[in-house]
Design an enzyme around this catalytic site. Structure first.
Site, PDB file in Angstrom:
ATOM      1  N   GLU A  95      16.988  -2.087  -0.831  1.00  0.00           N
ATOM      2  CA  GLU A  95      15.920  -3.086  -0.829  1.00  0.00           C
ATOM      3  C   GLU A  95      16.487  -4.462  -1.176  1.00  0.00           C
ATOM      4  O   GLU A  95      16.677  -4.770  -2.358  1.00  0.00           O
ATOM      5  CB  GLU A  95      14.857  -2.714  -1.875  1.00  0.00           C
ATOM      6  CG  GLU A  95      14.179  -1.386  -1.609  1.00  0.00           C
ATOM      7  CD  GLU A  95      12.806  -1.315  -2.262  1.00  0.00           C
ATOM      8  OE1 GLU A  95      11.856  -0.982  -1.557  1.00  0.00           O
ATOM      9  OE2 GLU A  95      12.684  -1.631  -3.454  1.00  0.00           O
ATOM     10  N   GLY A 126       6.024  -0.989  -0.136  1.00  0.00           N
ATOM     11  CA  GLY A 126       5.169  -1.546  -1.182  1.00  0.00           C
ATOM     12  C   GLY A 126       3.799  -1.897  -0.631  1.00  0.00           C
ATOM     13  O   GLY A 126       2.931  -1.036  -0.465  1.00  0.00           O
ATOM     14  N   GLY A 127       3.610  -3.171  -0.305  1.00  0.00           N
ATOM     15  CA  GLY A 127       2.307  -3.681   0.136  1.00  0.00           C
ATOM     16  C   GLY A 127       1.630  -2.838   1.201  1.00  0.00           C
ATOM     17  O   GLY A 127       0.429  -2.542   1.097  1.00  0.00           O
ATOM     18  N   ASN A 163       5.318   2.854  -2.529  1.00  0.00           N
ATOM     19  CA  ASN A 163       5.512   2.413  -3.911  1.00  0.00           C
ATOM     20  C   ASN A 163       4.304   1.538  -4.235  1.00  0.00           C
ATOM     21  O   ASN A 163       4.264   0.385  -3.837  1.00  0.00           O
ATOM     22  CB  ASN A 163       6.829   1.623  -4.030  1.00  0.00           C
ATOM     23  CG  ASN A 163       6.999   0.995  -5.399  1.00  0.00           C
ATOM     24  OD1 ASN A 163       6.277   1.331  -6.334  1.00  0.00           O
ATOM     25  ND2 ASN A 163       7.970   0.094  -5.508  1.00  0.00           N
ATOM     26  N   TRP A 164       3.347   2.132  -4.937  1.00  0.00           N
ATOM     27  CA  TRP A 164       2.108   1.408  -5.201  1.00  0.00           C
ATOM     28  C   TRP A 164       2.305   0.274  -6.197  1.00  0.00           C
ATOM     29  O   TRP A 164       1.451  -0.600  -6.314  1.00  0.00           O
ATOM     30  CB  TRP A 164       1.037   2.365  -5.737  1.00  0.00           C
ATOM     31  CG  TRP A 164       0.553   3.395  -4.773  1.00  0.00           C
ATOM     32  CD1 TRP A 164       1.071   3.716  -3.536  1.00  0.00           C
ATOM     33  CD2 TRP A 164      -0.560   4.272  -4.972  1.00  0.00           C
ATOM     34  NE1 TRP A 164       0.346   4.730  -2.967  1.00  0.00           N
ATOM     35  CE2 TRP A 164      -0.661   5.093  -3.831  1.00  0.00           C
ATOM     36  CE3 TRP A 164      -1.476   4.458  -6.005  1.00  0.00           C
ATOM     37  CZ2 TRP A 164      -1.649   6.070  -3.692  1.00  0.00           C
ATOM     38  CZ3 TRP A 164      -2.456   5.430  -5.878  1.00  0.00           C
ATOM     39  CH2 TRP A 164      -2.545   6.221  -4.723  1.00  0.00           C
ATOM     40  N   LYS A 165       3.395   0.333  -6.969  1.00  0.00           N
ATOM     41  CA  LYS A 165       3.627  -0.657  -8.043  1.00  0.00           C
ATOM     42  C   LYS A 165       2.426  -0.627  -9.000  1.00  0.00           C
ATOM     43  O   LYS A 165       1.890   0.446  -9.247  1.00  0.00           O
ATOM     44  CB  LYS A 165       3.885  -2.037  -7.452  1.00  0.00           C
ATOM     45  CG  LYS A 165       4.990  -1.987  -6.396  1.00  0.00           C
ATOM     46  CD  LYS A 165       5.507  -3.319  -5.981  1.00  0.00           C
ATOM     47  CE  LYS A 165       6.599  -3.129  -4.938  1.00  0.00           C
ATOM     48  NZ  LYS A 165       7.256  -4.387  -4.570  1.00  0.00           N
ATOM     49  N   HIS A 174      14.231   0.211  -9.594  1.00  0.00           N
ATOM     50  CA  HIS A 174      13.650  -0.783  -8.684  1.00  0.00           C
ATOM     51  C   HIS A 174      14.026  -2.179  -9.171  1.00  0.00           C
ATOM     52  O   HIS A 174      14.115  -2.422 -10.383  1.00  0.00           O
ATOM     53  CB  HIS A 174      12.125  -0.615  -8.636  1.00  0.00           C
ATOM     54  CG  HIS A 174      11.496  -1.420  -7.553  1.00  0.00           C
ATOM     55  ND1 HIS A 174      11.254  -2.771  -7.694  1.00  0.00           N
ATOM     56  CD2 HIS A 174      11.103  -1.091  -6.300  1.00  0.00           C
ATOM     57  CE1 HIS A 174      10.724  -3.221  -6.564  1.00  0.00           C
ATOM     58  NE2 HIS A 174      10.627  -2.225  -5.705  1.00  0.00           N
ATOM     59  N   GLY A 199       8.131  -8.002  -0.822  1.00  0.00           N
ATOM     60  CA  GLY A 199       6.855  -8.683  -1.036  1.00  0.00           C
ATOM     61  C   GLY A 199       6.810 -10.101  -0.484  1.00  0.00           C
ATOM     62  O   GLY A 199       5.887 -10.858  -0.755  1.00  0.00           O
TER      63      GLY A 199
HETATM   64  P1  PGA Z   1       7.159  -4.469  -0.122  1.00  0.00           P
HETATM   65  O1  PGA Z   1       7.810  -3.729  -1.397  1.00  0.00           O
HETATM   66  O2  PGA Z   1       7.052  -3.439   0.965  1.00  0.00           O
HETATM   67  O3  PGA Z   1       5.821  -4.945  -0.621  1.00  0.00           O
HETATM   68  O4  PGA Z   1       8.077  -5.586   0.236  1.00  0.00           O
HETATM   69  C1  PGA Z   1       8.809  -2.773  -1.232  1.00  0.00           C
HETATM   70  C2  PGA Z   1       9.277  -2.285  -2.583  1.00  0.00           C
HETATM   71  O5  PGA Z   1       9.423  -3.117  -3.500  1.00  0.00           O
HETATM   72  O6  PGA Z   1       9.527  -1.095  -2.780  1.00  0.00           O
END
Ligand code: PGA
Length: 250
Positions: free
Chosen positions: A166, A233-234, A9-11, A94, A172
């Protein structure tokens, strides 16, 4: 249980101009993957992402969609628009969208239904805040999120949904849920699905964990019987880190 899927998930990260090359890099780094590999990108990057994924094992997903087919919805993107680009997955509900963009269980349900109707695979996100966990209402909350998200969805369609558990406090923050905490909730989610539908539908659903999953903790999380992958994410923004998570999904 469900099919193993590792999805990035690149956001709101990476530019369209760097996307094609990066997706190719992900494909090369994850060659030989034994699970489905997905990159979910901003709308602006999707065409380039699809180009980069062409002829590889990588699939592309969006991070949101609108629940109407078309019309006067300034700034929104429909399922048909995503499909026309070659997009296969779409993240829905999300916690960042619920928190900052007023998404509700009702709009999440409309979006999941639209995605299924059109043939996109929804990655439905659920999860509790730290306050809710400390109040001991994690499963109450997640049960409501699941029941509302699946309202009006047949068992056949339900089996196609990917659920990402999640915990908001782990997103994050570098604070991962322990494998036991994650397994407990993912197992309970499967129990809710078995109650709504039946055992075989519940078993068919892919349930991912998400929230600070990284190269170091992925293997332990992914050995749990009810965790069928991750929403990353990250760690999806660096191909080497992402590839280690894919490697752990064996
Ligand atoms: P994260 O994000 O791996 O940076 O904690 C996960 C997400 O929000 O899908």
């Amino acid at each position: 249980m469900g099919k193993y899927i590792i999805a990035g998930n690149w956001k709101m990260n990476k530019l369209p101009s760097e996307t094609c090359a990066y997706v190719k890099e992900v494909a090369a780094a994850t060659a030989g993957a034994q699970c489905e590999v997905v990159c979910c990108t901003p709308f602006t990057n999707l065409a380039e992402a699809v180009k980069g994924a062409q002829g590889t094992h990588v699939s592309i997903g969006a991070e949101n969609l609108h629940f109407e087919d078309k019309g006067a919805y300034t700034g929104e993107v429909s399922a048909d628009m995503l499909l026309d680009l070659g997009v296969k997955y779409v993240i829905i509900g999300h916690s960042e969208r619920r928190q900052y963009f007023a998404e509700t269980d009702e709009t999440v349900n409309l979006k999941v239904r639209k995605a299924l109707e059109k043939g996109l695979i929804p990655i439905l996100c659920v999860g509790e805040s730290l306050e809710q966990r400390e109040a001991g209402i994690t499963m109450d909350l997640i049960t409501i999120q699941i029941k509302k998200a699946f309202a009006g969805i047949s068992a056949d369609d339900a089996a196609k949904v990917v659920i990402a558990y999640e915990p908001i406090w782990a997103i994050g923050t570098g604070k991962t849920a322990t494998a036991e905490q994650a397994e407990e909730v993912c197992g309970a989610i499967r129990g809710v699905l078995a109650g709504l539908y039946d055992e075989s539908t519940a078993k068919a659903v892919t349930i991912q964990y998400g929230g600070s999953m990284n190269a170091g903790n992925a293997a332990e999380l992914l050995t749990k019987p009810n965790i069928d992958g991750g929403l990353i994410g990250g760690a999806s923004l660096k191909s080497a880190d992402f590839a280690k998570i894919v490697e752990a999904a064996k």
